[in-house]
Design a protein around this motif. Structure first.
Motif, PDB file in Angstrom:
ATOM      1  N   ARG A  76       0.836  -1.206   0.000  1.00 51.18           N
ATOM      2  CA  ARG A  76       0.000   0.000   0.000  1.00 51.18           C
ATOM      3  C   ARG A  76       0.873   1.260   0.000  1.00 51.18           C
ATOM      4  O   ARG A  76       0.886   2.043   0.964  1.00 51.18           O
ATOM      5  CB  ARG A  76      -0.933  -0.018   1.199  1.00 51.18           C
ATOM      6  CG  ARG A  76      -1.988  -1.130   1.155  1.00 51.18           C
ATOM      7  CD  ARG A  76      -2.987  -1.000   2.301  1.00 51.18           C
ATOM      8  NE  ARG A  76      -3.971  -2.067   2.288  1.00 51.18           N
ATOM      9  CZ  ARG A  76      -5.152  -2.010   1.651  1.00 51.18           C
ATOM     10  NH1 ARG A  76      -5.474  -0.913   0.971  1.00 51.18           N
ATOM     11  NH2 ARG A  76      -5.993  -3.022   1.710  1.00 51.18           N
ATOM     12  N   SER A  77       1.589   1.461  -1.090  1.00 49.86           N
ATOM     13  CA  SER A  77       2.436   2.653  -1.177  1.00 49.86           C
ATOM     14  C   SER A  77       1.604   3.928  -1.247  1.00 49.86           C
ATOM     15  O   SER A  77       2.101   5.017  -0.952  1.00 49.86           O
ATOM     16  CB  SER A  77       3.352   2.565  -2.403  1.00 49.86           C
ATOM     17  OG  SER A  77       2.597   2.585  -3.603  1.00 49.86           O
ATOM     18  N   GLY A  78       0.337   3.802  -1.631  1.00 53.14           N
ATOM     19  CA  GLY A  78      -0.528   4.974  -1.730  1.00 53.14           C
ATOM     20  C   GLY A  78      -1.213   5.337  -0.435  1.00 53.14           C
ATOM     21  O   GLY A  78      -1.936   6.336  -0.377  1.00 53.14           O
ATOM     22  N   SER A  79      -1.004   4.528   0.616  1.00 56.94           N
ATOM     23  CA  SER A  79      -1.689   4.841   1.871  1.00 56.94           C
ATOM     24  C   SER A  79      -0.833   4.500   3.093  1.00 56.94           C
ATOM     25  O   SER A  79      -0.329   5.385   3.767  1.00 56.94           O
ATOM     26  CB  SER A  79      -3.037   4.107   1.938  1.00 56.94           C
ATOM     27  OG  SER A  79      -2.874   2.707   1.771  1.00 56.94           O
ATOM     28  N   ALA A  80      -0.642   3.220   3.379  1.00 57.96           N
ATOM     29  CA  ALA A  80      -0.064   2.805   4.662  1.00 57.96           C
ATOM     30  C   ALA A  80       1.456   2.903   4.726  1.00 57.96           C
ATOM     31  O   ALA A  80       2.021   2.986   5.823  1.00 57.96           O
ATOM     32  CB  ALA A  80      -0.490   1.368   4.974  1.00 57.96           C
ATOM     33  N   LEU A  81       2.146   2.864   3.598  1.00 59.12           N
ATOM     34  CA  LEU A  81       3.605   2.742   3.620  1.00 59.12           C
ATOM     35  C   LEU A  81       4.282   3.905   4.343  1.00 59.12           C
ATOM     36  O   LEU A  81       4.975   3.708   5.357  1.00 59.12           O
ATOM     37  CB  LEU A  81       4.145   2.622   2.195  1.00 59.12           C
ATOM     38  CG  LEU A  81       5.676   2.586   2.067  1.00 59.12           C
ATOM     39  CD1 LEU A  81       6.255   1.400   2.840  1.00 59.12           C
ATOM     40  CD2 LEU A  81       6.099   2.550   0.617  1.00 59.12           C
ATOM     41  N   ILE A  82       4.138   5.133   3.842  1.00 57.96           N
ATOM     42  CA  ILE A  82       4.839   6.290   4.407  1.00 57.96           C
ATOM     43  C   ILE A  82       4.360   6.595   5.826  1.00 57.96           C
ATOM     44  O   ILE A  82       5.184   6.753   6.740  1.00 57.96           O
ATOM     45  CB  ILE A  82       4.694   7.513   3.504  1.00 57.96           C
ATOM     46  CG1 ILE A  82       5.233   7.213   2.094  1.00 57.96           C
ATOM     47  CG2 ILE A  82       5.431   8.708   4.104  1.00 57.96           C
ATOM     48  CD1 ILE A  82       6.707   6.885   2.049  1.00 57.96           C
ATOM     49  N   THR A 104      13.605  11.945 -10.242  1.00 60.15           N
ATOM     50  CA  THR A 104      14.679  11.143 -10.825  1.00 60.15           C
ATOM     51  C   THR A 104      14.105  10.168 -11.848  1.00 60.15           C
ATOM     52  O   THR A 104      14.588  10.093 -12.973  1.00 60.15           O
ATOM     53  CB  THR A 104      15.455  10.370  -9.735  1.00 60.15           C
ATOM     54  OG1 THR A 104      14.535   9.612  -8.935  1.00 60.15           O
ATOM     55  CG2 THR A 104      16.230  11.318  -8.851  1.00 60.15           C
ATOM     56  N   TYR A 105      13.086   9.417 -11.454  1.00 59.38           N
ATOM     57  CA  TYR A 105      12.470   8.439 -12.348  1.00 59.38           C
ATOM     58  C   TYR A 105      11.404   9.157 -13.169  1.00 59.38           C
ATOM     59  O   TYR A 105      10.358   9.557 -12.653  1.00 59.38           O
ATOM     60  CB  TYR A 105      11.858   7.293 -11.534  1.00 59.38           C
ATOM     61  CG  TYR A 105      11.509   6.077 -12.355  1.00 59.38           C
ATOM     62  CD1 TYR A 105      12.402   5.015 -12.483  1.00 59.38           C
ATOM     63  CD2 TYR A 105      10.296   5.994 -13.020  1.00 59.38           C
ATOM     64  CE1 TYR A 105      12.087   3.892 -13.236  1.00 59.38           C
ATOM     65  CE2 TYR A 105       9.966   4.882 -13.775  1.00 59.38           C
ATOM     66  CZ  TYR A 105      10.867   3.832 -13.884  1.00 59.38           C
ATOM     67  OH  TYR A 105      10.543   2.728 -14.644  1.00 59.38           O
ATOM     68  N   GLN A 106      11.645   9.330 -14.451  1.00 59.57           N
ATOM     69  CA  GLN A 106      10.856  10.266 -15.245  1.00 59.57           C
ATOM     70  C   GLN A 106       9.424   9.820 -15.513  1.00 59.57           C
ATOM     71  O   GLN A 106       8.599  10.643 -15.911  1.00 59.57           O
ATOM     72  CB  GLN A 106      11.554  10.551 -16.570  1.00 59.57           C
ATOM     73  CG  GLN A 106      11.612   9.358 -17.528  1.00 59.57           C
ATOM     74  CD  GLN A 106      12.413   9.678 -18.785  1.00 59.57           C
ATOM     75  OE1 GLN A 106      13.390  10.407 -18.731  1.00 59.57           O
ATOM     76  NE2 GLN A 106      12.000   9.145 -19.908  1.00 59.57           N
ATOM     77  N   ASP A 107       9.082   8.572 -15.280  1.00 57.82           N
ATOM     78  CA  ASP A 107       7.714   8.128 -15.518  1.00 57.82           C
ATOM     79  C   ASP A 107       6.843   8.179 -14.263  1.00 57.82           C
ATOM     80  O   ASP A 107       5.718   7.691 -14.267  1.00 57.82           O
ATOM     81  CB  ASP A 107       7.710   6.698 -16.089  1.00 57.82           C
ATOM     82  CG  ASP A 107       8.249   6.659 -17.519  1.00 57.82           C
ATOM     83  OD1 ASP A 107       8.315   7.725 -18.144  1.00 57.82           O
ATOM     84  OD2 ASP A 107       8.603   5.567 -17.995  1.00 57.82           O
ATOM     85  N   VAL A 108       7.339   8.763 -13.192  1.00 53.08           N
ATOM     86  CA  VAL A 108       6.557   8.940 -11.971  1.00 53.08           C
ATOM     87  C   VAL A 108       5.797  10.266 -12.063  1.00 53.08           C
ATOM     88  O   VAL A 108       6.314  11.261 -12.577  1.00 53.08           O
ATOM     89  CB  VAL A 108       7.468   8.908 -10.728  1.00 53.08           C
ATOM     90  CG1 VAL A 108       6.709   9.279  -9.467  1.00 53.08           C
ATOM     91  CG2 VAL A 108       8.080   7.521 -10.575  1.00 53.08           C
ATOM     92  N   ALA A 109       4.576  10.287 -11.546  1.00 50.60           N
ATOM     93  CA  ALA A 109       3.653  11.407 -11.781  1.00 50.60           C
ATOM     94  C   ALA A 109       4.161  12.745 -11.267  1.00 50.60           C
ATOM     95  O   ALA A 109       3.825  13.799 -11.832  1.00 50.60           O
ATOM     96  CB  ALA A 109       2.294  11.094 -11.153  1.00 50.60           C
ATOM     97  N   ASN A 110       4.966  12.764 -10.198  1.00 53.68           N
ATOM     98  CA  ASN A 110       5.429  14.054  -9.666  1.00 53.68           C
ATOM     99  C   ASN A 110       6.777  14.487 -10.236  1.00 53.68           C
ATOM    100  O   ASN A 110       7.389  15.438  -9.761  1.00 53.68           O
ATOM    101  CB  ASN A 110       5.499  14.004  -8.138  1.00 53.68           C
ATOM    102  CG  ASN A 110       6.601  13.087  -7.614  1.00 53.68           C
ATOM    103  OD1 ASN A 110       6.908  12.065  -8.229  1.00 53.68           O
ATOM    104  ND2 ASN A 110       7.179  13.431  -6.477  1.00 53.68           N
ATOM    105  N   ILE A 134       1.972  14.369  -6.059  1.00 50.64           N
ATOM    106  CA  ILE A 134       2.520  13.358  -5.155  1.00 50.64           C
ATOM    107  C   ILE A 134       1.534  12.209  -4.979  1.00 50.64           C
ATOM    108  O   ILE A 134       1.913  11.029  -4.996  1.00 50.64           O
ATOM    109  CB  ILE A 134       2.871  13.985  -3.785  1.00 50.64           C
ATOM    110  CG1 ILE A 134       4.079  14.903  -3.919  1.00 50.64           C
ATOM    111  CG2 ILE A 134       3.158  12.891  -2.758  1.00 50.64           C
ATOM    112  CD1 ILE A 134       4.471  15.578  -2.618  1.00 50.64           C
ATOM    113  N   CYS A 135       0.243  12.554  -4.817  1.00 54.04           N
ATOM    114  CA  CYS A 135      -0.758  11.503  -4.595  1.00 54.04           C
ATOM    115  C   CYS A 135      -0.805  10.494  -5.741  1.00 54.04           C
ATOM    116  O   CYS A 135      -0.709   9.286  -5.499  1.00 54.04           O
ATOM    117  CB  CYS A 135      -2.133  12.141  -4.370  1.00 54.04           C
ATOM    118  SG  CYS A 135      -2.371  12.695  -2.664  1.00 54.04           S
ATOM    119  N   PRO A 136      -0.943  10.929  -6.996  1.00 54.99           N
ATOM    120  CA  PRO A 136      -0.929   9.925  -8.072  1.00 54.99           C
ATOM    121  C   PRO A 136       0.401   9.202  -8.201  1.00 54.99           C
ATOM    122  O   PRO A 136       0.440   8.044  -8.624  1.00 54.99           O
ATOM    123  CB  PRO A 136      -1.257  10.737  -9.332  1.00 54.99           C
ATOM    124  CG  PRO A 136      -1.049  12.153  -8.976  1.00 54.99           C
ATOM    125  CD  PRO A 136      -1.285  12.273  -7.503  1.00 54.99           C
ATOM    126  N   ALA A 137       1.505   9.851  -7.818  1.00 55.55           N
ATOM    127  CA  ALA A 137       2.811   9.173  -7.883  1.00 55.55           C
ATOM    128  C   ALA A 137       2.813   7.939  -6.991  1.00 55.55           C
ATOM    129  O   ALA A 137       3.233   6.845  -7.402  1.00 55.55           O
ATOM    130  CB  ALA A 137       3.919  10.135  -7.478  1.00 55.55           C
TER     131      ALA A 137
END
Length: 612
Positions: free
Chosen positions: A333-339, A369-375, A448-451
């Motif tokens: 759950r990188s979009g919620s619980a991870l961080i 750094t990773y160009q295909d990430v949303a942020n 950041i959220c969509p990333a």
């Protein structure tokens, strides 16, 4: 330094400094096969001054060039590049590192078990007993260990499947970057160095977080890591080919492309070509008498628990049959619980100091750094601007876990944006399962959220078409238990709950995964034969139920083929230039023109240096 490659030419541009005499001697020592005096002269001319590759300054590469300049300014990055080249020269791509015949395999494995697990603890004793019992009854094959390298581009015109472009097409960041891994292959039970004949089910080992010692660069025989022993040597000695990928930015791609961490696409891009390379090696070098079966199993823990289901899903989509995935302590759950979970463990004082480097890896990966990430490039990096360059440089140079921890000091969170931290803390304090639904603001986290959500694999797990067994500790202080998907949503999804810390839970999770490899469910699964006792067929046909490759027929049209292309000579496929992931298009005339341009640039630079 940078290495620019075309299909037949290589040019080294080395910025020289007063302490570089030894470096220059090393470089000249490893390129004795240069055939052109002009190329050697060009090299010598270029090392008289620091040369900036101004010709790379195209609008589409503006950010990548900026990042490249940053790396060139960091001595740690330069040293890392030197180490990377020496590693390639020492190990080589597609080079056999070791061969242990069948009559020596049990002594070899028992020695490795004693070296790794020969302690006095109860865990060591039980591990040793389990492994040695397995060795005595099932380890009947010799093994061959080799380092393999490949890129998505290598198979672009070979894999006849519409989804290959989705995972490995030219639009994917890093598609023409060469990646590496360790390949452990079973040898004939009859002795010798031939592969075990037949159609053999494969194993993928997705390793946990490793800062600077990925599988392909850390092979040391019987003293290799416990991971290499249990999930590399052991399955191969039981008859299954094993691939142990290095991941994106590690191994041969170290310091040549940004490292990626918990970015879904990066594992697809860096593992898929290694899998197809394993299939190609087995087929070609055995004259089709050994084939990689359509069936395989995938095992991983921690970062590998995240990457394993991703890789398995991609291979399943491409036509391979996934027998089972074992995913331990997966940060799903990188979009919620991870961080929020990481921050809560830090605030409660239970986060283990040995894992502080995870903050560096996450921060770098989600800070343009990773160009295909949303942020990417949106002004919403998770690392503070004043720390960003140093964090990225340290992660890229991969000096070691201790170096990253030393940089972080006692305050592991100081590198993160303050507002980002406050938002994440609010999430765990309120128990909100969806932080982006709770607070979503344009200019703050609308990228950041969509990333993070794009790289969340909860839905992937809850809709899996093949068996995945999760294994997680209720006490995990690194990847908290809340990272688990909803197990009840899919009958293919099961859970083994254990106790203990993140490190301690790895023992029961991975023991369970290893024991699966010894069960009839894996050992006796009915495999569809693909190999040929009489050698490779002359007709361009392949079973319709197996993953299909294509080749060019006499008319130039693509046609299905059971024959894979011949491995490139000269130690593997050519690598892309630096951080530029655009496909190479230059022909001989362009290379010649580039050579003259570099000569002019070098001399102009020399004049300017002298003038100044």
């Amino acid at each position: 330094f940078e290495r620019a490659s075309s299909s037949t030419h290589s040019i080294l541009v080395i910025p020289a400094s007063p302490g570089d005499q030894q470096l220059i001697s090393t470089i000249l020592g490893i390129i004795p096969t240069m055939r052109s005096v002009s190329v050697l002269l060009l090299l010598i001319v270029c090392i008289t001054s620091s040369v900036t590759a101004a010709s790379l300054e195209e609008p589409s590469l503006s950010f990548k060039l900026t990042g490249l300049k940053r790396f060139q300014q960091a001595n740690t990055i330069r040293n890392s590049n030197i180490d990377a080249l020496r590693s390639e020269a020492e190990f080589g791509c597609n080079t056999i590192l070791d061969t242990i015949p069948a009559d020596q395999i049990q002594d070899f494995l028992n020695g490795a078990v004693d070296a790794k697990f020969g302690g006095d603890s109860a865990a060591s004793a039980s591990t040793t007993a389990i492994l040695k019992a397995t060795i005595s009854t099932r380890s009947t094959h010799g093994i061959q260990v080799r380092r393999v390298c490949a890129s998505c581009q290598d198979f672009e015109d070979i894999i006849d499947h519409p989804d290959y472009q989705r995972y490995c097409g030219s639009q994917v960041y890093g598609y023409n970057q060469t990646f590496s891994g360790l390949l452990v292959l079973p040898l004939s039970q009859n002795g010798g160095t031939d592969f075990q004949p037949g159609t053999l089910p494969g194993v993928v080992w997705a390793h946990p977080t490793i800062v600077n010692t990925p599988p392909s660069t850390s092979y040391t025989g019987t003293s290799s890591s416990g991971q290499t022993l249990i999930f590399g040597f052991m399955p191969a000695s039981m008859g299954s080919p094993v691939i142990m990928p290095d991941y994106f930015g590690y191994g041969v791609s170290n310091a040549k492309i940004y490292k990626a961490y918990v970015i879904r696409q990066s594992y697809e891009t860096s593992v898929i070509p290694i899998w197809y390379t394993a299939a190609r090696i087995l087929r070609e070098e055995s004259n089709c008498q050994t084939e990689l079966a359509n069936e395989l199993t995938v095992t991983g823990y921690s970062e590998g628990g995240y990457s394993g289901p991703i890789v398995a899903t991609a291979l399943h989509t491409l036509g391979w049959n996934i027998l089972k995935v074992h995913a331990g302590a997966a940060p799903a759950r990188s979009g919620s619980a991870l961080i929020p979970g990481l921050l809560q463990s830090v605030d409660l004082g239970v986060y283990p100091s040995a894992y502080g480097d995870i903050f560096m890896l996450l921060g770098s990966s989600y800070s343009t750094t990773y160009q295909d990430v949303a942020n990417f490039g949106k002004g919403q990096d998770v690392v503070k601007p004043e720390f960003r360059e140093e964090v990225i440089n340290l992660v890229m140079s991969a000096p070691g876990r201790s170096n990253l921890l030393e940089f972080l000091g006692d305050d592991w969170l100081r590198i993160f944006d303050d507002e980002f931290l406050a938002w994440a803390r609010d999430v765990y304090e309120t128990g909100d399962p969806d932080p982006c639904a709770r607070r979503f603001e344009q200019g703050f986290n609308d990228f950041i959220c969509p990333a993070f959500k794009d790289n969340d694999i909860t839905e992937l797990l809850e809709t899996t078409p093949f068996p995945i067994q999760m294994c997680h500790s209720v006490d995990d202080e690194v990847v908290v238990y809340e990272n688990l998907p909803n197990i009840t949503k899919n009958e293919n999804l099961t859970l083994l709950t254990v106790t203990g810390s993140h490190l301690d839970a790895g023992f029961p999770c991975l023991t369970n995964a290893f024991m699966y490899l010894t069960t009839p469910a894996f050992q006796e699964y009915p495999i569809q034969a693909k190999h040929s006792v009489d050698g490779c067929p002359t007709s361009n046909t392949s079973p319709s139920s197996s993953p299909t490759f294509v080749s060019q027929n006499s008319t130039g049209e693509s046609s299905p083929s059971s024959a894979l292309p011949v491995l490139p000579t000269g130690g593997g496929p050519p690598e892309p230039s630096s951080l530029d992931t655009q496909p190479p298009t230059s022909d001989g005339s362009q290379v010649l023109f580039a050579g003259f341009s570099l000569i002019v640039a070098c001399n102009v630079a020399s004049v300017l240096v002298f003038w100044n």
